[in-house]
Scaffold this motif. Structure first.
Motif, PDB file in Angstrom:
ATOM      1  N   UNK A 191       0.830  -1.215   0.000  1.00 42.91           N
ATOM      2  CA  UNK A 191       0.000   0.000   0.000  1.00 42.91           C
ATOM      3  C   UNK A 191       0.860   1.260   0.000  1.00 42.91           C
ATOM      4  N   UNK A 192       1.973   1.234   0.728  1.00 42.78           N
ATOM      5  CA  UNK A 192       2.832   2.413   0.798  1.00 42.78           C
ATOM      6  C   UNK A 192       3.488   2.720  -0.541  1.00 42.78           C
ATOM      7  N   UNK A 193       3.615   1.691  -1.382  1.00 43.99           N
ATOM      8  CA  UNK A 193       4.255   1.882  -2.678  1.00 43.99           C
ATOM      9  C   UNK A 193       3.250   2.286  -3.760  1.00 43.99           C
ATOM     10  N   UNK A 194       1.962   2.330  -3.422  1.00 47.93           N
ATOM     11  CA  UNK A 194       0.977   2.633  -4.450  1.00 47.93           C
ATOM     12  C   UNK A 194       1.169   4.044  -5.018  1.00 47.93           C
ATOM     13  N   UNK A 195       1.303   5.043  -4.151  1.00 49.86           N
ATOM     14  CA  UNK A 195       1.511   6.411  -4.621  1.00 49.86           C
ATOM     15  C   UNK A 195       2.754   6.533  -5.476  1.00 49.86           C
ATOM     16  N   UNK A 196       3.911   6.053  -5.003  1.00 51.16           N
ATOM     17  CA  UNK A 196       5.113   6.087  -5.854  1.00 51.16           C
ATOM     18  C   UNK A 196       4.930   5.332  -7.171  1.00 51.16           C
ATOM     19  N   UNK A 197       4.156   4.224  -7.148  1.00 52.52           N
ATOM     20  CA  UNK A 197       3.898   3.473  -8.389  1.00 52.52           C
ATOM     21  C   UNK A 197       3.116   4.329  -9.382  1.00 52.52           C
ATOM     22  N   UNK A 198       2.107   5.049  -8.890  1.00 54.96           N
ATOM     23  CA  UNK A 198       1.349   5.944  -9.771  1.00 54.96           C
ATOM     24  C   UNK A 198       2.268   7.012 -10.344  1.00 54.96           C
ATOM     25  N   UNK A 199       3.120   7.570  -9.491  1.00 57.41           N
ATOM     26  CA  UNK A 199       4.025   8.634  -9.935  1.00 57.41           C
ATOM     27  C   UNK A 199       4.979   8.130 -11.002  1.00 57.41           C
ATOM     28  N   UNK A 200       5.528   6.940 -10.813  1.00 55.29           N
ATOM     29  CA  UNK A 200       6.555   6.481 -11.754  1.00 55.29           C
ATOM     30  C   UNK A 200       5.980   5.841 -13.022  1.00 55.29           C
ATOM     31  N   UNK A 201       4.687   5.476 -13.027  1.00 59.40           N
ATOM     32  CA  UNK A 201       4.129   4.810 -14.200  1.00 59.40           C
ATOM     33  C   UNK A 201       3.033   5.586 -14.913  1.00 59.40           C
ATOM     34  N   UNK A 202       2.183   6.288 -14.171  1.00 62.54           N
ATOM     35  CA  UNK A 202       1.030   6.950 -14.771  1.00 62.54           C
ATOM     36  C   UNK A 202       1.259   8.454 -14.915  1.00 62.54           C
ATOM     37  N   UNK A 203       1.886   9.064 -13.941  1.00 62.67           N
ATOM     38  CA  UNK A 203       2.124  10.508 -13.975  1.00 62.67           C
ATOM     39  C   UNK A 203       3.502  10.868 -14.521  1.00 62.67           C
ATOM     40  N   UNK A 204       4.231   9.890 -14.962  1.00 64.80           N
ATOM     41  CA  UNK A 204       5.580  10.075 -15.491  1.00 64.80           C
ATOM     42  C   UNK A 204       5.501  10.317 -16.993  1.00 64.80           C
ATOM     43  N   UNK A 205       5.898  11.490 -17.444  1.00 62.59           N
ATOM     44  CA  UNK A 205       5.751  11.851 -18.854  1.00 62.59           C
ATOM     45  C   UNK A 205       6.625  11.014 -19.778  1.00 62.59           C
ATOM     46  N   UNK A 206       7.524  10.218 -19.216  1.00 63.49           N
ATOM     47  CA  UNK A 206       8.374   9.359 -20.038  1.00 63.49           C
ATOM     48  C   UNK A 206       7.797   7.960 -20.212  1.00 63.49           C
ATOM     49  N   UNK A 207       6.654   7.678 -19.592  1.00 66.68           N
ATOM     50  CA  UNK A 207       6.062   6.347 -19.670  1.00 66.68           C
ATOM     51  C   UNK A 207       4.814   6.365 -20.555  1.00 66.68           C
ATOM     52  N   UNK A 208       4.516   5.257 -21.249  1.00 65.13           N
ATOM     53  CA  UNK A 208       3.405   5.256 -22.205  1.00 65.13           C
ATOM     54  C   UNK A 208       2.029   5.465 -21.589  1.00 65.13           C
TER      55      UNK A 208
END
Length: 490
Positions: free
Chosen positions: A221-238
């Motif tokens: 659960x603690x990694x959910x926010x960082x996961x969103x940041x690195x995969x969904x809100x990251x402009x370098x990811x599809x």
């Protein structure tokens, strides 16, 4: 035929495709396969061709001569010929395809991304119709022709009304997204609250698990926010631009600004036609066409109010679209600059809870009632599940119900089996069951479909008070449904 070990679920789809592909008989057969993008249609069809020794051709967005050249090259490779086939036009190409089979041994032929071919050559469906007419079939082999596409509106119109292929298809298969239970298994997440959070963002689209995130799953659960940041809100990811691409890829969505506006209005909670019109500053009558088109392409669903036959609400069917319009669209300029995603995510917490998690939990609750809840739980066999607002003239208000379950009595008359309330981020207690008690009393007075036997369903993603659990233990008409029951029980 054995399903490939690397294919997750898709038991029904594999069974239907292999039944079609291996059907014995000298006559050709036509099948239509559709579904939203990224659902694994190509993987399915390629696997069927691999298993049956069939011919698979994936079209690209190209002119007619280029498409015919690509087809000729692919066909030559398939047949082991040293030079590409050259076709003067689609009539010759279709004739060649239809005579590939020998005798009554079925041969699978797949034309993937068929809308690209038909866009450049609008006569193509009519040519295929002619090939499947009695005169054309006399010269054809046992071809099992599968036309596949992701343009939902186009594919759905291939077999309706006066369309050329109407009445010719032996298979019409829609490949759906994985529902929330299958999505949890696919993502291999044991923590149910974490599985719900991930599903609320990316839904059940298989490609988002592997290709789009390279297998990156939140550790906890603690990694959910960082996961969103690195995969969904990251402009370098599809995944960052995926929502915009979903609209751009649909040929029917020509006035993009209007469609973006409609989806943004729904994501912000304006889910009636009047609410959407007010949000956009337009007349309600102006929205008929864009709402119909968005329904046709599968991006929104219109759902009737449980208590008003003429009143409907709209919801976005793809969670990633809801997340984009609720969280990302208004923050786009900040998100495009590296280093700002964490800040955007931190200030979006309340919006994420109210506009993403809340509606998603309500929809999961209705899905559970529709497909997973046992008849004993609901007080009978359900026919459909809706939400609605029950008017209360005496109180000069309306009571919103997140879940209304309908069934039929022994005589076939419609009746209300259960009503429910879904709260994701709140401990549910006696206050909620008392509210449902009062609404049930009002229903019995106002609606002939209601009775005192209506079940009361309380859903939570957070927990129940000990007092409410004691009430549920002492009453047969109260059901408590938490995440454990939503994901694993009935």
């Amino acid at each position: 035929m054995l399903k490939p070990e690397t294919m997750f679920d898709r038991e029904h789809e594999w069974s239907e495709l292999t039944r079609f592909a291996t059907h014995r008989g000298p006559q050709p057969a036509l099948g239509i396969v559709s579904g939203r993008r990224r659902q694994g249609k190509t993987f399915l069809l390629d696997a069927v061709c691999e298993a049956t020794g069939g011919f698979y051709f994936a079209a690209t967005e190209a002119t007619e001569p280029e498409s015919l050249h690509q087809l000729g090259s692919a066909l030559a490779r398939y047949l082991g010929e040293p030079v590409p086939r050259r076709f003067a036009g689609w009539p010759e190409a279709i004739e060649t395809i239809m005579t590939l089979g020998a005798g009554d041994r079925p041969l699978t032929v797949v034309l993937d991304e068929f809308p690209y071919l038909a866009k450049a050559s609008p006569e193509l469906p009519s040519l295929i119709q002619r090939a499947f007419d009695p005169a054309g079939r006399r010269h054809a082999g046992a071809i099992r022709l599968l036309l596949c596409g992701s343009a939902q509106s186009f594919m759905s119109k291939l077999l309706v009304g006066s369309a050329p292929l109407r009445g010719r298809a032996s298979l019409e298969l829609v490949v759906p997204t994985l529902d929330y239970r299958l999505a949890r298994e696919f993502w291999e997440i044991d923590d149910l609250s974490l599985a719900f959070l991930v599903n609320a963002v990316v839904g059940g689209t298989p490609a988002y698990r592997r290709e789009y995130t390279l297998g990156d799953t939140p550790a906890d659960r603690e990694d959910f926010g960082p996961w969103v940041v690195r995969n969904v809100l990251n402009s370098s990811r599809p995944l960052f631009r995926e929502s915009r691409f979903l609209l751009a890829e649909e040929p029917e969505l020509r006035e993009s600004a209007l469609y973006h506006g409609v989806l943004a209005a729904i994501a912000e909670g304006n889910n009636t036609r009047g609410g959407i019109a007010s949000f956009l500053g337009r007349k309600s009558t102006d929205l008929g066409h864009p709402l119909t088109v968005l329904e046709d392409v599968g991006m929104i669903a219109r759902e009737q109010d449980a208590f008003h036959a003429r009143r409907s609400t709209y919801r976005i069917t793809e969670p990633l679209l809801t997340f984009y319009y609720a969280i990302m669209r208004s923050e786009w300029s900040d998100l495009e600059r590296p280093g700002h995603a964490t800040e955007v995510w931190e200030r979006s917490g309340p919006t994420f809870a109210s506009q993403v998690l809340g509606p998603h939990f309500e929809q999961l609750s209705r899905t559970w009632c529709r497909w997973y809840a046992a008849p004993d739980t609901l007080g009978g066999r359900r026919t459909h599940v809706l939400s609605g607002v029950l008017p209360d003239p005496a109180g000069k208000t309306g009571h919103r119900l997140d879940v209304v379950v309908f069934g039929r009595d022994a005589g076939g008359a419609e009746r209300i089996l259960a009503i429910g309330e879904a709260k994701n981020h709140a401990v549910v207690g006696e206050k909620q069951v008392n509210r449902l008690d009062r609404i049930r009393d009002l229903l019995v007075q106002r609606d002939p479909r209601a009775s005192r036997q209506i079940k009361l369903l309380l859903f939570t993603g957070y927990g129940f008070t000990p007092e409410l659990r004691a009430v549920a233990d002492s009453r047969d008409d109260v059901e408590l449904i938490d995440l454990e029951r939503l994901y694993r029980g009935d």
